[in-house]
Design a protein around this motif. Structure first.
Motif, PDB file in Angstrom:
ATOM      1  N   THR B 178       0.836  -1.200   0.000  1.00 33.62           N
ATOM      2  CA  THR B 178       0.000   0.000   0.000  1.00 33.62           C
ATOM      3  C   THR B 178       0.875   1.255   0.000  1.00 33.62           C
ATOM      4  O   THR B 178       2.071   1.194   0.319  1.00 33.62           O
ATOM      5  N   SER B 179       0.264   2.355  -0.355  1.00 35.90           N
ATOM      6  CA  SER B 179       0.930   3.638  -0.168  1.00 35.90           C
ATOM      7  C   SER B 179      -0.081   4.654   0.337  1.00 35.90           C
ATOM      8  O   SER B 179      -1.016   5.015  -0.385  1.00 35.90           O
ATOM      9  N   ALA B 180       0.103   5.081   1.559  1.00 31.55           N
ATOM     10  CA  ALA B 180      -0.789   6.113   2.095  1.00 31.55           C
ATOM     11  C   ALA B 180      -0.563   7.410   1.332  1.00 31.55           C
ATOM     12  O   ALA B 180      -1.459   8.230   1.183  1.00 31.55           O
ATOM     13  N   LYS B 181       0.659   7.556   0.796  1.00 30.95           N
ATOM     14  CA  LYS B 181       0.985   8.795   0.089  1.00 30.95           C
ATOM     15  C   LYS B 181       0.253   8.894  -1.256  1.00 30.95           C
ATOM     16  O   LYS B 181      -0.381   9.898  -1.545  1.00 30.95           O
ATOM     17  N   THR B 182       0.300   7.824  -2.047  1.00 28.31           N
ATOM     18  CA  THR B 182      -0.357   7.868  -3.358  1.00 28.31           C
ATOM     19  C   THR B 182      -1.770   7.288  -3.307  1.00 28.31           C
ATOM     20  O   THR B 182      -2.474   7.311  -4.301  1.00 28.31           O
ATOM     21  N   ALA B 183      -2.146   6.729  -2.171  1.00 26.83           N
ATOM     22  CA  ALA B 183      -3.454   6.091  -1.975  1.00 26.83           C
ATOM     23  C   ALA B 183      -3.540   4.712  -2.611  1.00 26.83           C
ATOM     24  O   ALA B 183      -4.588   4.068  -2.562  1.00 26.83           O
ATOM     25  N   MET B 184      -2.447   4.225  -3.173  1.00 25.57           N
ATOM     26  CA  MET B 184      -2.485   2.916  -3.814  1.00 25.57           C
ATOM     27  C   MET B 184      -2.903   1.819  -2.841  1.00 25.57           C
ATOM     28  O   MET B 184      -2.325   1.683  -1.768  1.00 25.57           O
ATOM     29  N   ASN B 185      -3.927   1.076  -3.247  1.00 27.80           N
ATOM     30  CA  ASN B 185      -4.412  -0.095  -2.491  1.00 27.80           C
ATOM     31  C   ASN B 185      -4.974   0.218  -1.100  1.00 27.80           C
ATOM     32  O   ASN B 185      -5.272  -0.696  -0.345  1.00 27.80           O
ATOM     33  N   VAL B 186      -5.113   1.486  -0.754  1.00 21.69           N
ATOM     34  CA  VAL B 186      -5.568   1.785   0.618  1.00 21.69           C
ATOM     35  C   VAL B 186      -7.028   1.386   0.789  1.00 21.69           C
ATOM     36  O   VAL B 186      -7.369   0.577   1.655  1.00 21.69           O
ATOM     37  N   THR B 187      -7.900   1.927  -0.058  1.00 23.62           N
ATOM     38  CA  THR B 187      -9.304   1.538   0.038  1.00 23.62           C
ATOM     39  C   THR B 187      -9.452   0.052  -0.250  1.00 23.62           C
ATOM     40  O   THR B 187     -10.254  -0.642   0.378  1.00 23.62           O
ATOM     41  N   ASP B 188      -8.626  -0.429  -1.179  1.00 23.70           N
ATOM     42  CA  ASP B 188      -8.722  -1.836  -1.581  1.00 23.70           C
ATOM     43  C   ASP B 188      -8.489  -2.801  -0.428  1.00 23.70           C
ATOM     44  O   ASP B 188      -9.154  -3.822  -0.323  1.00 23.70           O
ATOM     45  N   ILE B 189      -7.542  -2.456   0.429  1.00 20.97           N
ATOM     46  CA  ILE B 189      -7.246  -3.416   1.501  1.00 20.97           C
ATOM     47  C   ILE B 189      -8.409  -3.459   2.499  1.00 20.97           C
ATOM     48  O   ILE B 189      -8.780  -4.525   2.986  1.00 20.97           O
ATOM     49  N   PHE B 190      -9.026  -2.283   2.758  1.00 16.09           N
ATOM     50  CA  PHE B 190     -10.189  -2.278   3.648  1.00 16.09           C
ATOM     51  C   PHE B 190     -11.365  -3.032   2.995  1.00 16.09           C
ATOM     52  O   PHE B 190     -12.095  -3.763   3.659  1.00 16.09           O
ATOM     53  N   LEU B 191     -11.502  -2.851   1.676  1.00 15.53           N
ATOM     54  CA  LEU B 191     -12.563  -3.557   0.965  1.00 15.53           C
ATOM     55  C   LEU B 191     -12.370  -5.062   1.017  1.00 15.53           C
ATOM     56  O   LEU B 191     -13.312  -5.830   1.215  1.00 15.53           O
ATOM     57  N   ALA B 192     -11.120  -5.470   0.827  1.00 17.34           N
ATOM     58  CA  ALA B 192     -10.821  -6.907   0.861  1.00 17.34           C
ATOM     59  C   ALA B 192     -11.176  -7.481   2.232  1.00 17.34           C
ATOM     60  O   ALA B 192     -11.726  -8.583   2.333  1.00 17.34           O
ATOM     61  N   ILE B 193     -10.879  -6.709   3.271  1.00 15.62           N
ATOM     62  CA  ILE B 193     -11.225  -7.161   4.625  1.00 15.62           C
ATOM     63  C   ILE B 193     -12.741  -7.235   4.764  1.00 15.62           C
ATOM     64  O   ILE B 193     -13.295  -8.215   5.267  1.00 15.62           O
ATOM     65  N   ALA B 194     -13.417  -6.183   4.284  1.00 19.24           N
ATOM     66  CA  ALA B 194     -14.882  -6.141   4.391  1.00 19.24           C
ATOM     67  C   ALA B 194     -15.500  -7.371   3.728  1.00 19.24           C
ATOM     68  O   ALA B 194     -16.451  -7.965   4.239  1.00 19.24           O
TER      69      ALA B 194
END
Lengths: 441, 229
Positions: B178-194
């Motif tokens: 993930t990258s909090a800076k570029t937002a890469m995969n940030v929402t995705d990882i929470f979605l995957a958990i959901a």
């Protein structure tokens, strides 16, 4: 830790954690240390169960199920649903980390058996504690106390709660000795009878607290946190951390360092020194600066059944008023169980406690133990009760008092608010808690 | 990107907590089942735990994010097809620094993100010990995701992607860089958990009746919905 702090707090008991939280919220830079590797000090809940057995050097028995399912309090207390601690929890937002259950029953001991504490007019009329005429008198008394407003003399009915005593109040309504006994001890929650000769205002406030607390959630005025009382210090520690407090568990404190003027200037742990302007701690960190003023005996009892005659309540408080058993201070019995996640399925944890009056304290709690039915395991502790030698302003070293035998947190909160005021020179300003920092409010 | 409200994206709803979950509508979208989960963050100091949350919840990133202070309880909602998953996100508030995280932190957590910094091998080793700690302390069916953060700093990479992937796979963890800076995969990882979280009626971590939260206006006490009320 080689830094400078506004305040260093030693010990993570409930009082110290509330103080730490309040100091951090007030913008102070706080370092909070505990010599133990767990939170809570004397107000911890011990888990797993093996730790408790180890603490009392007793071999554990597999009958108790999974050790991790147990969280056994070392000090028994309930929260008054409308009391000081609940207010602190709400105003600081710590309440969101916790879940509670109402205590199912509040009982009082009379003539060898227990009865439900009647706390409102309806219950008074159904109570088996009083005869028919006494019930009416008690009902009138309760209505008077409810309607009494210290600010409105029209509600006083010729009784001035500032100058007249509680004894006079009882006499005004013609309450008999037995009714006085359960009112003073099981509703106003006095530990002894000194209150009788004091102005009635305090007793009336306590009776109101009891019934307002009762009105909040029903069955009893008491609340108990899921997973045990040890959650409370953890919640306030989290508050402190959120506002920048630094936490170190499992850290020895070797010395509280004083400067030439006799004021604290830091603490030493091994070769490290953390500088500070103030130290807040519990009595165990400063044995030479406290005096022993009494003893409390507490007996933890593990049981596989509810307390007899409580309608199988999964949580109960029973108060044995002193006079009933020829004592000067009350005996308290508090019971919680698996429903609070403090014991494995089917198990109960009872605690019998009182202020020690004789050289054989275990004998003193016998009337409490006798109410419980068969007990699988007992753990008895007699703890000294300590108070600070001086109020701390001259040394900037502020010491909390030990936890007393009361079964609720009202005195705990008073001590905390008083220490905070001594330490900072002001009352705690709840508006400093920023509820809107991206969180739930 | 955290502000869109289409199915499959995160929506910014942390300001709406006072409304009962059942009546909350989502930009006019049909009302659906709301499931609430406690999610905890773990990982060494300075790997970007708070930054990940800040990116996910507020769509923000600060290059010089201070050590966690002031906000350690955020909520964010994720829309799946017919279910609204509400995360109650717990940040460590810095208590991990001297190994002083309280048991309360793990208590009842249904999901965890263990974060390491891909430019720092030691934080990956620590991540593994946090996973062990979760397996020891947390509920047995907790959903754990491993996040290799700071993927924008690939030039300084010290932790091999495949090695982390293999570790996650062996231990049944979700894994993303993930990258909090570029937002890469940030929402995705929470979605995957959901998606992975169980959403039946009985998802309470302890499987028993829970207590209630106490609030200011508590004359009519509400029970805490652990899921799907």
């Amino acid at each position: 830790m080689d830094e400078e702090y506004d305040a260093i707090v030693l010990g993570t008991g409930l009082k110290e954690c509330i103080l730490s939280g309040m100091l951090s919220v007030s913008g102070k830079k706080v370092l909070h240390i505990d010599r133990n590797k767990y939170y809570g000090g004397e107000s911890a809940s011990i888990t797993p169960l093996e730790e408790l057995f180890e603490k009392y050097s007793t071999p554990v028995d597999p009958a108790y199920g999974r050790g991790r399912d147990w969280n056994v309090d070392l000090i028994p207390k309930f929260l008054m649903a409308n009391g000081q601690l609940v207010k602190l929890l709400i105003h600081t937002g710590v309440t969101r980390y916790l879940e509670f259950k109402s205590c199912e029953g509040s009982y009082v001991y009379k003539g060898g058996k227990i009865s439900k504490v009647p706390a409102d007019e309806r219950e008074a009329l159904g109570s088996d504690l009083m005869g028919l005429f006494e019930k009416r008198r008690f009902k009138n008394f309760l209505v008077f106390v409810q309607e009494y407003d210290p600010a409105d003399p029209k509600t006083w009915k010729d009784f001035d709660s500032r100058t007249q005593t509680t004894q006079q109040l009882y006499e005004k309504f013609g309450l008999d000795a037995n009714t006085q006994d359960f009112t003073g001890h099981a509703i106003a929650l006095y530990r002894d009878d000194e209150y009788l000769a004091k102005p009635a205002g305090d007793a009336m406030k306590r009776i109101k607290l009891y019934s307002e607390s009762l009105a909040r959630y029903g069955k009893s005025p008491y609340l108990y946190p899921m997973y045990g009382l040890g959650e409370l210090p953890q919640g306030f520690a989290r508050l402190s951390a959120i506002y920048g407090g630094t936490y170190m568990l499992d850290k020895q404190v070797d010395e509280i360092v004083m400067d030439a003027e006799g004021k604290v200037c830091g603490i030493r742990s091994g070769g490290e020194i953390a500088k500070c302007k103030q130290v807040y701690c519990d009595p165990t960190y400063v044995p030479e600066r406290v005096r022993k003023t009494g003893q409390v005996i507490r007996c933890i009892c593990l049981m596989d059944h509810p307390v007899p005659n409580t309608k199988d309540a999964l949580s109960t408080q029973i108060i044995i008023p002193q006079k009933q058993v020829g004592r000067r201070s009350d005996i308290y019995v508090s019971v919680v169980s698996y429903t609070h996640q403090v014991a494995a399925k089917g198990w109960f944890v009872a605690m019998v406690s009182t202020t020690v009056e004789t050289a054989t304290p275990e004998e003193e709690i016998r009337p409490g133990l006798a109410l419980l039915g068969p007990i699988r395991q007992k753990f008895v502790t007699v703890s000294d009760y300590y108070e600070a030698l001086d109020p701390g302003q001259s040394t900037q070293l502020f010491i909390s008092t030990s936890y007393d035998a009361t079964t609720h947190f009202e005195t705990t909160c008073l001590d905390v608010l008083d220490i905070f005021k001594r330490g900072t020179g002001e009352d705690f300003d709840f508006s400093k808690v920023k509820h809107n920092l991206g969180d739930e409010e | 990107m955290a502000n869109r409200a289409a199915p499959g994206s995160a929506t910014n709803q942390q300001q709406q907590q006072q409304q009962p979950a059942a009546t909350r509508s989502n930009n006019g979208a049909p009302q659906n089942k709301v499931c609430q989960f406690k999610l905890v963050l773990l990982g060494e100091s300075a790997v970007g735990k708070s930054s990940l949350v800040l990116r996910f919840v507020k769509g923000q990133f600060h290059e010089y994010q201070e050590s966690t202070i002031g906000a350690a309880f955020l909520t964010q909602t994720v829309m799946l097809d017919d279910i609204t998953v509400k995360f109650e996100i717990w940040d460590t508030a810095g208590q991990e620094r001297y190994h002083s995280l309280a048991p309360m932190y793990y208590r009842g957590a249904q999901a965890a993100i263990v974060v390491y910094d891909i430019t720092n091998q030691e934080t990956f080793a620590r991540a593994k010990t946090w996973v062990k700690e979760l397996q020891r302390q947390a509920s047995p069916n907790i959903v754990i995701a491993l996040a290799g953060n700071k993927s924008d700093l690939a030039a300084k990479r010290m932790v091999d992607h495949d090695e982390a992937y293999a570790y996650a796979d062996e231990n049944g963890l979700l894994f993303m860089e993930t990258s909090a800076k570029t937002a890469m995969n940030v929402t995705d990882i929470f979605l995957a958990i959901a998606k992975k979280l169980p959403k039946g009626e009985q998802t309470s971590a302890q499987g028993t009746a829970q207590g209630r939260r106490i609030t200011d206006a508590d004359q009519a006490p509400r029970s805490t919905p652990n899921c799907c009320k």
